[in-house]
Motif scaffolding. Structure first.
Motif, PDB file in Angstrom:
ATOM      1  N   ALA A   1       1.109  -1.057  -0.003  1.00 34.66           N
ATOM      2  CA  ALA A   1       0.135  -0.046   0.400  1.00 34.66           C
ATOM      3  C   ALA A   1       0.945   1.461  -0.363  1.00 34.66           C
ATOM      4  O   ALA A   1       1.250   1.257   0.710  1.00 34.66           O
ATOM      5  CB  ALA A   1      -0.795   0.204   0.894  1.00 34.66           C
TER       6      ALA A   1
ATOM      7  N   LEU B   1      -2.294  -5.327  -7.144  1.00 31.16           N
ATOM      8  CA  LEU B   1      -3.297  -5.455  -6.701  1.00 31.16           C
ATOM      9  C   LEU B   1      -3.098  -4.596  -5.630  1.00 31.16           C
ATOM     10  O   LEU B   1      -3.979  -5.008  -4.000  1.00 31.16           O
ATOM     11  CB  LEU B   1      -3.429  -6.704  -5.795  1.00 31.16           C
ATOM     12  N   GLY B   2      -2.067  -4.121  -5.378  1.00 35.40           N
ATOM     13  CA  GLY B   2      -1.703  -3.015  -4.003  1.00 35.40           C
ATOM     14  C   GLY B   2      -2.669  -1.744  -4.299  1.00 35.40           C
ATOM     15  O   GLY B   2      -3.133  -1.291  -5.364  1.00 35.40           O
ATOM     16  N   ARG B   3      -2.881  -1.206  -3.024  1.00 37.86           N
ATOM     17  CA  ARG B   3      -4.069  -0.402  -3.098  1.00 37.86           C
ATOM     18  C   ARG B   3      -2.781   1.054  -3.232  1.00 37.86           C
ATOM     19  O   ARG B   3      -1.710   1.476  -2.160  1.00 37.86           O
ATOM     20  CB  ARG B   3      -4.903   0.044  -1.863  1.00 37.86           C
TER      21      ARG B   3
ATOM     22  N   LEU C   1      -3.153   3.436 -12.592  1.00 36.88           N
ATOM     23  CA  LEU C   1      -4.119   2.841 -11.432  1.00 36.88           C
ATOM     24  C   LEU C   1      -5.263   2.926 -11.934  1.00 36.88           C
ATOM     25  O   LEU C   1      -5.787   3.943 -12.538  1.00 36.88           O
ATOM     26  CB  LEU C   1      -3.543   4.121 -10.317  1.00 36.88           C
TER      27      LEU C   1
ATOM     28  N   ARG D   1     -10.974   3.741  -7.243  1.00 39.87           N
ATOM     29  CA  ARG D   1     -12.246   3.443  -7.542  1.00 39.87           C
ATOM     30  C   ARG D   1     -12.874   3.771  -5.821  1.00 39.87           C
ATOM     31  O   ARG D   1     -14.664   3.652  -5.487  1.00 39.87           O
ATOM     32  CB  ARG D   1     -11.700   1.633  -6.477  1.00 39.87           C
TER      33      ARG D   1
ATOM     34  N   SER E   1      -6.947   4.285  -5.589  1.00 40.20           N
ATOM     35  CA  SER E   1      -6.698   3.707  -6.557  1.00 40.20           C
ATOM     36  C   SER E   1      -6.475   2.450  -5.691  1.00 40.20           C
ATOM     37  O   SER E   1      -5.429   1.919  -5.154  1.00 40.20           O
ATOM     38  CB  SER E   1      -6.079   4.489  -7.220  1.00 40.20           C
ATOM     39  N   VAL E   2      -5.976   1.274  -6.757  1.00 43.11           N
ATOM     40  CA  VAL E   2      -5.305   0.161  -6.804  1.00 43.11           C
ATOM     41  C   VAL E   2      -4.552   0.129  -8.210  1.00 43.11           C
ATOM     42  O   VAL E   2      -4.938   0.480  -8.878  1.00 43.11           O
ATOM     43  CB  VAL E   2      -6.776  -1.303  -6.232  1.00 43.11           C
ATOM     44  N   ARG E   3      -3.878  -1.241  -8.459  1.00 47.03           N
ATOM     45  CA  ARG E   3      -3.098  -1.055  -9.957  1.00 47.03           C
ATOM     46  C   ARG E   3      -2.767  -2.622  -9.792  1.00 47.03           C
ATOM     47  O   ARG E   3      -2.979  -3.221  -8.947  1.00 47.03           O
ATOM     48  CB  ARG E   3      -1.875  -1.107  -8.873  1.00 47.03           C
TER      49      ARG E   3
ATOM     50  N   SER F   1      -8.620  -6.307  -9.751  1.00 49.58           N
ATOM     51  CA  SER F   1      -8.152  -5.716  -8.587  1.00 49.58           C
ATOM     52  C   SER F   1      -8.497  -6.338  -7.238  1.00 49.58           C
ATOM     53  O   SER F   1      -7.794  -5.339  -6.318  1.00 49.58           O
ATOM     54  CB  SER F   1      -9.154  -4.530  -8.430  1.00 49.58           C
TER      55      SER F   1
ATOM     56  N   MET G   1     -10.275  -6.657  -4.996  1.00 56.48           N
ATOM     57  CA  MET G   1     -10.774  -5.363  -4.421  1.00 56.48           C
ATOM     58  C   MET G   1     -12.099  -5.439  -4.183  1.00 56.48           C
ATOM     59  O   MET G   1     -13.124  -6.110  -5.247  1.00 56.48           O
ATOM     60  CB  MET G   1     -11.427  -3.854  -4.955  1.00 56.48           C
TER      61      MET G   1
END
Length: 436
Positions: free
Chosen positions: A271, A300-302, A346, A349, A411-413, A420, A422
């Motif tokens: 993150a 998948l990191g935020r 990115l 979300r 946001s997320v990668r 995602s 998420m």
């Protein structure tokens, strides 16, 4: 004070005529000059022009910056509520469609003539000592370092007077209207909300860019057992965070790095957070900043960006803020920031406006400033204390009137296949924040 003068020869009447010409409408506040004369509406805020030097300053520097210079030096003051005075001016500007002073040759000549008649003509007054004096290319490393030092290295003692025990210098999250719910509760709720949005778990690697005095860094390490790399350009901030890390026994979880974000190496973080630091990056530099956020976080990191925004008609920080508080800062509409993050790869979300929360946060800081005024003056001097009074009062009003905003952008990668990671309905973000 001498008896109020009403003759047309009074300084207030002459100044009122100049102001009305510059604004293109009637004077919205009462004006009192150094000779005791008054002009303008009989009720409401009173602007006090204490010396001819104020007129000379405004002649050389018309507009917001000249007014700010005159206020912080005490050459101009507001009798009664400063907030009400500023609110009245902005309300008149909206309702009467008045325009900011932008005098032409004729107006300047008239102002010079009035200054001569009033004995206010003379050389340009020097800028107040509290005004920033930066050199070098815009957003060069050296200039950015100087800009940070100007604001954040004022002294840790000053910020301890102004802020609550979290030392969080950013918008709080007011999840309760209960009178017992105060500024420190709002900051803890904000910190917990960020950690939840970033889905921090024990052992997660968090990169906190622009960590300030470590409020998020320390909270994430203590409450969520995250491993945090805290980055700041301000030496005073870095020293404070290191002291707190040692005092709380967090040396195995927190690393404090005093460096420019452009020099951060490594990556693969679970993150990344950047809380009210992006405003200082610069407009031309923001695409590279957004790319760095993408590069630092793993798939998948935020990434959470909490950042102030401003309308398209006033994209910067304003003359006063840029000269006294945050030199070279740049704010843009939130939609443009979202676009820049998406352009960097990115996936945005969630965007949450916190504008009303900042009104309450800044008002809390202002109350503390007034309650501790004598201590603040003893520490930083009257001029700097007046800078902060104007900054906080004006800032709260700007958020109240929607001339400025602040948003959390999560946001997320995405993974290579587009995933995602998420949850489709993150129901647990807000539960129980008021009970922290």
């Amino acid at each position: 004070m001498s008896p109020t003068r009403t003759a047309k020869s009074g300084a207030a009447q002459r100044l009122a005529a100049l102001v009305e010409t510059a604004l293109g409408g009637p004077l919205p506040v009462r004006l009192r000059a150094w000779d005791g004369s008054e002009a303008g509406p009989p009720t409401g805020p009173v602007i006090v022009v204490r010396s001819r030097r104020a007129l000379r300053r405004l002649l050389w520097q018309p507009g917001e910056l000249g007014l700010a210079q005159a206020y912080v030096t005490g050459e101009v003051d507001v009798e009664g509520s400063l907030a009400e005075g500023l609110r009245t001016m902005w309300s008149a500007a909206r309702e009467q469609r008045l325009h900011a002073p932008s005098p032409g040759v004729a107006e300047l000549a008239r102002a010079a003539g009035t200054a001569l008649l009033l004995g206010a003509a003379g050389p340009r007054p020097p800028a107040p000592a509290s005004q920033a004096r930066l050199r070098g290319g815009l957003h060069s490393r050296a200039r950015d370092r100087a800009a940070v030092r100007h604001h954040y290295d004022l002294s840790n003692a000053f910020y301890r007077l102004l802020l609550d025990e979290t030392m969080a210098y950013s918008c709080g999250y007011w999840v309760s209207d209960d009178p017992s719910f105060g500024a420190v509760d709002a900051q803890r709720a904000k910190l917990e909300l960020i950690c939840r949005k970033l889905a921090l778990v024990p052992g997660a690697r968090l990169l906190d860019i622009g960590c300030g005095w470590g409020s998020l860094t320390l909270y994430a390490a203590e409450r969520h057992q995250a491993r945090v790399t805290a980055v700041t350009l301000a030496a005073e901030q870095a020293a404070h965070v290191r002291e707190q890390v040692a005092a709380r026994g967090l040396g195995d979880r927190v690393e404090v790095v005093c460096q420019d974000y452009r020099d951060i190496s490594g990556g693969g973080y679970d993150a990344v957070s950047t809380v009210e630091m992006g405003e200082h990056v610069g407009d031309a530099e923001y695409p590279a900043f957004a790319s760095a956020l993408h590069r630092m976080v793993r798939p998948l990191g935020r990434v959470l960006v909490q950042q102030m925004a401003r309308g398209t008609n006033a994209p910067g920080g304003g003359a006063f803020i840029e000269a006294y508080i945050a030199p070279d800062m740049h704010m843009r509409p939130v939609g443009e920031t979202v676009g820049l993050l998406e352009d960097a790869g990115l996936e945005v979300r969630a965007v949450e406006s916190m504008r009303e929360h900042y009104v309450r946060t800044v008002e809390a800081w202002h109350r503390t400033l007034e309650e501790r005024w004598d201590d603040v003056v003893a520490l930083v001097g009257t001029e700097t204390a007046r800078v902060w009074r104007l900054y906080l009062v004006g800032g709260a009003l700007a958020f109240e009137e929607r001339r400025m905003g602040v948003d959390q952008i999560l946001s997320v990668r995405p993974a290579p296949g587009g995933g995602s990671g998420m949850p489709s309905t993150p129901r647990d973000w807000y539960e129980g924040l008021e009970r922290l």
